[in-house]
Design a protein around this motif. Structure first.
Motif, short mmCIF file in Angstrom:
data_model
loop_
_atom_site.label_atom_id
_atom_site.label_comp_id
_atom_site.label_asym_id
_atom_site.label_seq_id
_atom_site.Cartn_x
_atom_site.Cartn_y
_atom_site.Cartn_z
N GLN A 15 0.69 -1.28 0.03
CA GLN A 15 -0.12 0.00 -0.16
C GLN A 15 0.90 1.30 0.06
O GLN A 15 0.64 2.25 -0.69
N ILE A 16 2.03 1.26 0.65
CA ILE A 16 2.88 2.51 0.78
C ILE A 16 3.86 2.63 -0.47
O ILE A 16 3.69 3.60 -0.86
N SER A 17 4.07 1.50 -0.83
CA SER A 17 4.72 1.64 -2.28
C SER A 17 3.94 2.35 -3.32
O SER A 17 4.50 2.98 -4.28
N ARG A 18 2.60 2.12 -3.41
CA ARG A 18 1.78 2.58 -4.25
C ARG A 18 1.45 4.21 -4.07
O ARG A 18 1.52 5.08 -5.07
N ALA A 19 1.30 4.44 -2.68
CA ALA A 19 0.96 5.59 -2.29
C ALA A 19 2.46 6.66 -2.78
O ALA A 19 2.15 7.86 -2.99
N PHE A 20 3.61 6.23 -2.54
CA PHE A 20 4.84 6.92 -2.60
C PHE A 20 5.68 5.93 -3.51
O PHE A 20 6.53 5.14 -2.96
N PRO A 21 5.43 6.27 -4.78
CA PRO A 21 6.48 5.39 -5.83
C PRO A 21 7.86 5.86 -5.54
O PRO A 21 8.20 7.01 -5.02
N MET A 22 8.72 4.94 -5.62
CA MET A 22 10.20 5.03 -5.96
C MET A 22 10.63 6.08 -6.86
O MET A 22 9.91 5.90 -8.08
N ILE A 26 16.94 11.73 -13.18
CA ILE A 26 17.26 11.87 -14.50
C ILE A 26 17.84 13.21 -14.85
O ILE A 26 17.52 14.44 -14.19
N LEU A 27 18.31 13.51 -15.97
CA LEU A 27 18.81 14.88 -16.58
C LEU A 27 18.16 15.19 -17.75
O LEU A 27 17.91 14.33 -18.42
N VAL A 28 17.25 16.37 -17.71
CA VAL A 28 16.46 16.78 -18.82
C VAL A 28 16.93 18.13 -19.13
O VAL A 28 16.92 19.14 -18.51
N ASN A 29 17.63 18.18 -20.44
CA ASN A 29 18.21 19.32 -21.12
C ASN A 29 19.22 19.89 -19.79
O ASN A 29 19.17 21.23 -19.43
N GLY A 30 20.15 19.11 -19.48
CA GLY A 30 21.19 19.33 -18.49
C GLY A 30 20.71 19.72 -16.99
O GLY A 30 21.45 19.80 -16.09
N GLU A 31 19.22 19.72 -16.53
CA GLU A 31 18.98 19.85 -15.21
C GLU A 31 18.34 18.62 -14.88
O GLU A 31 17.61 17.94 -15.36
N SER A 32 18.62 18.44 -13.29
CA SER A 32 17.96 17.20 -12.77
C SER A 32 16.66 17.20 -12.43
O SER A 32 16.16 18.25 -12.27
N GLN A 33 16.15 16.15 -12.64
CA GLN A 33 14.65 15.88 -12.52
C GLN A 33 14.41 14.57 -12.06
O GLN A 33 15.06 13.73 -12.29
N SER A 34 13.43 14.68 -11.21
CA SER A 34 12.87 13.41 -10.53
C SER A 34 11.67 12.74 -11.25
O SER A 34 10.82 13.56 -11.20
N VAL A 35 11.44 11.58 -11.45
CA VAL A 35 10.39 10.82 -12.05
C VAL A 35 10.23 9.70 -11.26
O VAL A 35 11.36 9.15 -10.54
N ALA A 36 9.21 9.08 -11.54
CA ALA A 36 8.80 7.82 -10.62
C ALA A 36 9.68 6.78 -11.67
O ALA A 36 9.75 6.58 -12.82
N ALA A 37 10.07 5.68 -10.74
CA ALA A 37 10.75 4.60 -11.19
C ALA A 37 9.71 3.87 -12.29
O ALA A 37 8.47 3.82 -11.88
N GLU A 38 10.44 3.52 -13.34
CA GLU A 38 9.60 2.80 -14.38
C GLU A 38 8.54 3.86 -15.37
O GLU A 38 7.66 3.54 -15.96
N ALA A 39 8.93 5.18 -15.08
CA ALA A 39 8.20 6.09 -15.92
C ALA A 39 8.65 6.12 -17.37
O ALA A 39 9.68 5.71 -17.58
N THR A 40 7.70 6.47 -18.20
CA THR A 40 8.14 6.36 -19.59
C THR A 40 8.25 7.87 -20.06
O THR A 40 8.21 8.49 -19.42
N VAL A 41 8.70 7.81 -21.32
CA VAL A 41 9.13 9.17 -21.80
C VAL A 41 7.92 9.89 -21.85
O VAL A 41 7.79 11.13 -21.66
N SER A 42 6.67 9.24 -22.38
CA SER A 42 5.38 9.90 -22.27
C SER A 42 4.95 10.38 -20.93
O SER A 42 4.35 11.69 -20.83
#
Length: 89
Positions: A15-22, A26-42
């Motif tokens: 339950q907690i992992s669904r509420a707070f995904p890992m 990543i770097l986007v245009n040279g700047e750090s960005q956080s995304v959910a693990a297993e996120a797609t480009v979309s």
């Protein structure tokens, strides 16, 4: 020093992992960005509120065709360049 047993387990299970995904970084245009693990480009483009119709995405120096944005999964430390297309004459 010993451990203290309070008589209950604090394992929150899936339950907690669904509420707070890992999250991954990543770097986007040279700047750090956080995304959910297993996120797609979309998923990333939605997170950034960018319309895929008017941009090109490069992932680790390889162009990702628009038709594959929802199939390409991002990994920690990936480097993306997102370029918006501008028309004119």
């Amino acid at each position: 020093m010993g451990s203290i047993n309070f008589g209950f387990d604090l394992d929150f299970g899936p339950q907690i992992s669904r509420a707070f995904p890992m999250m991954i970084s990543i770097l986007v245009n040279g700047e750090s960005q956080s995304v959910a693990a297993e996120a797609t480009v979309s998923d990333l483009l939605k997170q950034l509120k960018m319309n895929p119709k008017f941009l090109a995405v490069e992932l680790n120096r390889h162009v990702v065709p628009r038709g594959q944005h929802d199939q390409v999964t991002l990994n920690a430390n990936d480097q993306l360049e997102i370029v918006t297309l501008v028309g004119g004459g």
